[in-house]
Design an enzyme around this catalytic site. Structure first.
Site, PDB file in Angstrom:
ATOM      1  N   GLY A 176       0.774  -1.242   0.000  1.00  0.00           N
ATOM      2  CA  GLY A 176       0.000   0.000   0.000  1.00  0.00           C
ATOM      3  C   GLY A 176       0.801   1.284   0.000  1.00  0.00           C
TER       4      GLY A 176
ATOM      5  N   PRO B  33       4.893  -4.887  -0.657  1.00  0.00           N
ATOM      6  CA  PRO B  33       4.787  -3.763  -1.593  1.00  0.00           C
ATOM      7  C   PRO B  33       4.671  -4.239  -3.040  1.00  0.00           C
ATOM      8  CG  PRO B  33       7.063  -4.051  -0.895  1.00  0.00           C
ATOM      9  CD  PRO B  33       6.247  -5.037  -0.099  1.00  0.00           C
ATOM     10  N   GLY B  34       3.820  -3.600  -3.807  1.00  0.00           N
ATOM     11  CA  GLY B  34       3.717  -3.885  -5.236  1.00  0.00           C
ATOM     12  C   GLY B  34       4.067  -2.616  -6.000  1.00  0.00           C
TER      13      GLY B  34
ATOM     14  N   ARG C 128      -6.144   3.052 -15.649  1.00  0.00           N
ATOM     15  CA  ARG C 128      -6.229   3.665 -14.312  1.00  0.00           C
ATOM     16  C   ARG C 128      -6.867   5.053 -14.310  1.00  0.00           C
ATOM     17  NH1 ARG C 128      -2.711   4.846 -11.264  1.00  0.00           N
ATOM     18  NH2 ARG C 128      -3.608   4.088  -9.317  1.00  0.00           N
TER      19      ARG C 128
ATOM     20  N   CYS D  53     -13.002   3.371 -28.530  1.00  0.00           N
ATOM     21  CA  CYS D  53     -14.291   3.980 -28.827  1.00  0.00           C
ATOM     22  C   CYS D  53     -15.023   4.228 -27.507  1.00  0.00           C
ATOM     23  CB  CYS D  53     -15.081   3.053 -29.739  1.00  0.00           C
ATOM     24  SG  CYS D  53     -16.526   3.849 -30.391  1.00  0.00           S
ATOM     25  N   GLU D  54     -14.529   5.172 -26.752  1.00  0.00           N
ATOM     26  CA  GLU D  54     -15.007   5.408 -25.390  1.00  0.00           C
ATOM     27  C   GLU D  54     -14.584   6.825 -24.996  1.00  0.00           C
ATOM     28  OE1 GLU D  54     -16.926   3.407 -22.355  1.00  0.00           O
ATOM     29  OE2 GLU D  54     -15.932   2.194 -23.878  1.00  0.00           O
TER      30      GLU D  54
ATOM     31  N   TYR E 182       0.315  -1.721 -12.261  1.00  0.00           N
ATOM     32  CA  TYR E 182      -1.119  -1.775 -12.577  1.00  0.00           C
ATOM     33  C   TYR E 182      -1.443  -1.185 -13.957  1.00  0.00           C
ATOM     34  CZ  TYR E 182      -1.204  -2.891  -7.631  1.00  0.00           C
ATOM     35  OH  TYR E 182      -0.972  -3.485  -6.410  1.00  0.00           O
TER      36      TYR E 182
HETATM   37  C1  PLP Z   1      -3.165  -8.372  -0.210  1.00  0.00           C
HETATM   38  C2  PLP Z   1      -2.405  -7.323  -0.922  1.00  0.00           C
HETATM   39  N1  PLP Z   1      -1.085  -7.242  -0.739  1.00  0.00           N
HETATM   40  C3  PLP Z   1      -0.347  -6.323  -1.381  1.00  0.00           C
HETATM   41  C4  PLP Z   1      -0.928  -5.430  -2.253  1.00  0.00           C
HETATM   42  C5  PLP Z   1      -0.038  -4.450  -2.933  1.00  0.00           C
HETATM   43  O1  PLP Z   1      -0.405  -3.165  -2.758  1.00  0.00           O
HETATM   44  P1  PLP Z   1       0.479  -1.990  -3.329  1.00  0.00           P
HETATM   45  O2  PLP Z   1       0.687  -2.234  -4.767  1.00  0.00           O
HETATM   46  O3  PLP Z   1      -0.330  -0.786  -3.062  1.00  0.00           O
HETATM   47  O4  PLP Z   1       1.759  -1.992  -2.566  1.00  0.00           O
HETATM   48  C6  PLP Z   1      -2.299  -5.478  -2.477  1.00  0.00           C
HETATM   49  C7  PLP Z   1      -2.971  -4.500  -3.348  1.00  0.00           C
HETATM   50  O5  PLP Z   1      -3.547  -3.554  -2.894  1.00  0.00           O
HETATM   51  C8  PLP Z   1      -3.060  -6.447  -1.789  1.00  0.00           C
HETATM   52  O6  PLP Z   1      -4.368  -6.549  -1.993  1.00  0.00           O
HETATM   53  N1  LYS Z   2      -5.333  -1.721  -9.294  1.00  0.00           N
HETATM   54  C1  LYS Z   2      -5.181  -0.713  -8.280  1.00  0.00           C
HETATM   55  C2  LYS Z   2      -4.503  -1.212  -7.071  1.00  0.00           C
HETATM   56  C3  LYS Z   2      -5.174  -2.423  -6.536  1.00  0.00           C
HETATM   57  C4  LYS Z   2      -4.406  -2.974  -5.465  1.00  0.00           C
HETATM   58  C5  LYS Z   2      -4.756  -4.410  -5.216  1.00  0.00           C
HETATM   59  N2  LYS Z   2      -5.575  -4.637  -4.042  1.00  0.00           N
HETATM   60  C6  LYS Z   2      -4.482   0.483  -8.866  1.00  0.00           C
HETATM   61  O1  LYS Z   2      -4.206   0.469 -10.014  1.00  0.00           O
HETATM   62  O2  LYS Z   2      -4.246   1.450  -8.215  1.00  0.00           O
END
Ligand code: PLP
Ligand code: LYS
Length: 431
Positions: free
Chosen positions: A248, A291-292, A330, A361-362, A390
Site C-alpha cells: 500500500g 509492496p507492489g 487507471r 471507442c469510449e 497496474y
Molecule cells: C493483499 C495485498 N497485498 C499487497 C498489495 C499491494 O499493494 P500496493 O501495490 O499498493 O503496494 C495489495 C494490493 O492492494 C493487496 O491486496
Molecule cells: N489496481 C489498483 C490497485 C489495486 C491494489 C490491489 N488490491 C491500482 O491500479 O491502483
C-alpha cells in the site's frame, strides 16, 4: 517534470532510460511500448529490504506481483531475494514457470477456486492466505485428498479506513477481503484452525489499501494487529508466529502526490512491533510486508506515437496516442493522474495545455487530463510516466486492440520481455 531512476535527457534533447534513447526504442519495438528501468526496480527492491530490518525482529519483503508480473520480473525479484505474492492461478503459474522457488510464494485471493488451491498445494507454495471459512473447509478437504499439509495465514480486516481512492481501499468494515477482527465469530474461526490436522495457522495478514501516503495509517494498522494478537492469545491461547502487514505504500504520479519517507515508515512499523509486543508480553512475530506499486510504478514509462492533435470547439485540445485505456485503464477507472513528457522534445518549453486521449471507442478513454507540454505534432513520442504498476497487469483487448510489448532497459541495452500481441493472438481462442 520529474525523472526517475536512470532517466536522463541526452544531447539530442531526447529522453533516455536505462541508457537507451527512447526514440530508438520505439524504432526497434514500435509503439505503444512499456519500458521498465531494470536498475531502478532493483534499487527499489533493495530500499525495501535494507530498511525493513530491526535487530530482534525477523522480517521478509514480499513483492505483490499483481502490480506487474511476467517471467522476467519473477526472475529479477528472485535475484533480489524478495518473496512473491500471487493472487490467482495465472499469477502462480507464471511464477512457477519462471522457476521462482515455490516455498517463497504467498497465495492470496478472496475466492480461490478448487483448481487454484489444488495448484497451490501441488506446487508447494510457502503460505496460503485463507480468506474465509468456506475456503478453510475446501482447503482441509483438498489436503486430505492430496495427502498434504499446509501452513497458512488468516486474512483479517482491521477496519482501517485509509485515505485513498474508494476502489482501492481494502480494509473498511464492509470490505470483501478477509474476516473482520471485530466479528463475533473470529475467535471461533481461529479455533477451527487450531483443530485442523492438515492446515496449520501461522498468523495473520492484513492490508489496509493501496496508494497510501500517511505513515499514520500503517502505524495504526500495526497497532490494531498487535492488540488483536493479544486478544487471540487470551481467547484462544494462540501464539501468532507471523504477521503480514500487506502493501500500500504510495508513490508519486503527479505533483499532488507526496510519498511517505519509506525508511522512517518501515523502521517505525518494526519499532512499534518490538516495543508494543514487549510491553504487553506477546512474542515478537516474524513480520512481512507486500509492496507492489512502490517497487515498479516509477520504474515504468509507456511510449506512444502521437497520431493527431485536435482543438475542439469546446476548447479542449487533444493529443491522440496509439494506445489508451487498454494499456492503462487507471485514469478511466480511478481518475488517476499521470505526468507525461514529449520524449523527443525534452528541452522544449511547455506551450500548450493538452488532454491525452487514447484510440478506444469510449469518451472516458483519457490517459492524462490537462497537462502542459511543448507544442505537440503528429509522430512525436509521448511518454506517460510511472506506468510500471497496474498498467500492463490491468491491460485489456477492448476494441480488440493487441497489448503492447514490454522491454526491460539497462546499461544501454534493451531486452524484450513480452512480445507485442498480434491480431492473430487476438483471434487465437475464437472458434
Ligand atoms: C493483499 C495485498 N497485498 C499487497 C498489495 C499491494 O499493494 P500496493 O501495490 O499498493 O503496494 C495489495 C494490493 O492492494 C493487496 O491486496
Ligand atoms: N489496481 C489498483 C490497485 C489495486 C491494489 C490491489 N488490491 C491500482 O491500479 O491502483
Amino acid at each position: 517534470m520529474r525523472l526517475f531512476g536512470t532517466m536522463e535527457i541526452n544531447n539530442k534533447g531526447h529522453l533516455e532510460i536505462g541508457g537507451c534513447d527512447s526514440t530508438n526504442l520505439v524504432k526497434e519495438y514500435q509503439t505503444p511500448l512499456y519500458v521498465i528501468d531494470e536498475k531502478h526496480v532493483r534499487e527499489n527492491c533493495r530500499e525495501f529490504k535494507d530498511n525493513f530490518i530491526l535487530e530482534g525482529v525477523e522480517t521478509e519483503v514480499i513483492y505483490a506481483s499483481k502490480a506487474f508480473l511476467n517471467i522476467a520480473i519473477c526472475k529479477l525479484i528472485n535475484e533480489e531475494k524478495l518473496s512473491l505474492d500471487v493472487v490467482s492461478g495465472g499469477e502462480l503459474y507464471t511464477a512457477i514457470k519462471s522457476g521462482f522457488p515455490a516455498e517463497k510464494i504467498y497465495m492470496h485471493g478472496n475466492n480461490k477456486t478448487e483448481y487454484e488451491l489444488r495448484m497451490a498445494l501441488e506446487s508447494g507454495v510457502g503460505r496460503i492466505i485463507v480468506d474465509n471459512s468456506n475456503e478453510l473447509e475446501l482447503l482441509e478437504y483438498l489436503c486430505e485428498k492430496l495427502d498434504k499439509n499446509i501452513d497458512v495465514l488468516l486474512r483479517v480486516n482491521p477496519g482501517i479506513e485509509a485515505h485513498t481512492h474508494e476502489y482501492i481501499q481494502t480494509s473498511k468494515n464492509d470490505s470483501k477481503f478477509g474476516e473482520s477482527i471485530f466479528s463475533n465469530d473470529i475467535f471461533n474461526f481461529i479455533r477451527k484452525f487450531q483443530l485442523s490436522s492438515r492446515v496449520s495457522l501461522k498468523g495473520f495478514h492484513c492490508h489496509i489499501g493501496s496508494q497510501i501516503f500517511e505513515e499514520n495509517f500503517f502505524h495504526q494498522g500495526t497497532l490494531v494487529m498487535i492488540d488483536f494478537m493479544e486478544k487471540v492469545k487470551d481467547e484462544c491461547g494462540f501464539i501468532t508466529e507471523e504477521l503480514n502487514l500487506g502493501g500500500g505504500f504510495g508513490v508519486y504520479y503527479s505533483h499532488e502526490d507526496e510519498p511517505i519517507n519509506l525508511e522512517a515508515c518501515l523502521k517505525g512499523m518494526l519499532q512499534l512491533i518490538k516495543d508494543k509486543t514487549s510491553e504487553i508480553g506477546v512474542k515478537v512475530p516474524k513480520v512481512m510486508i507486500e509492496p507492489g506499486r512502490a517497487i515498479v510504478a516509477n520504474s515504468g514509462i509507456t511510449l506512444y506515437e502521437v497520431g493527431g492533435i485536435k482543438n475542439t470547439f469546446g476548447g479542449r485540445d487533444y493529443i491522440f496516442v496509439d494506445g489508451g485505456m487498454t494499456d492503462n485503464p487507471r485514469t478511466a477507472l480511478y481518475g488517476a493522474k499521470y505526468d507525461a513528457v514529449v520524449a523527443n522534445k525534452m528541452n522544449q518549453e511547455n506551450e500548450n495545455l493538452y488532454t491525452v486521449a487514447g484510440k478506444c471507442c469510449e469518451s472516458g478513454d483519457i490517459l492524462v487530463k490537462d497537462i502542459e507540454l511543448p507544442k505537440v505534432e503528429r509522430r512525436d513520442i509521448l511518454g506517460v510516466m510511472s506506468t510500471g504498476a497496474y498498467n500492463y497487469s490491468m491491460s485489456s483487448n477492448y476494441n480488440r486492440i493487441p497489448r503492447p510489448a514490454v522491454v526491460f532497459v539497462k546499461d544501454g541495452e534493451a531486452k524484450l520481455t513480452v512480445k507485442r500481441e498480434t491480431y492473430e493472438d487476438i483471434i487465437r481462442n475464437d472458434l
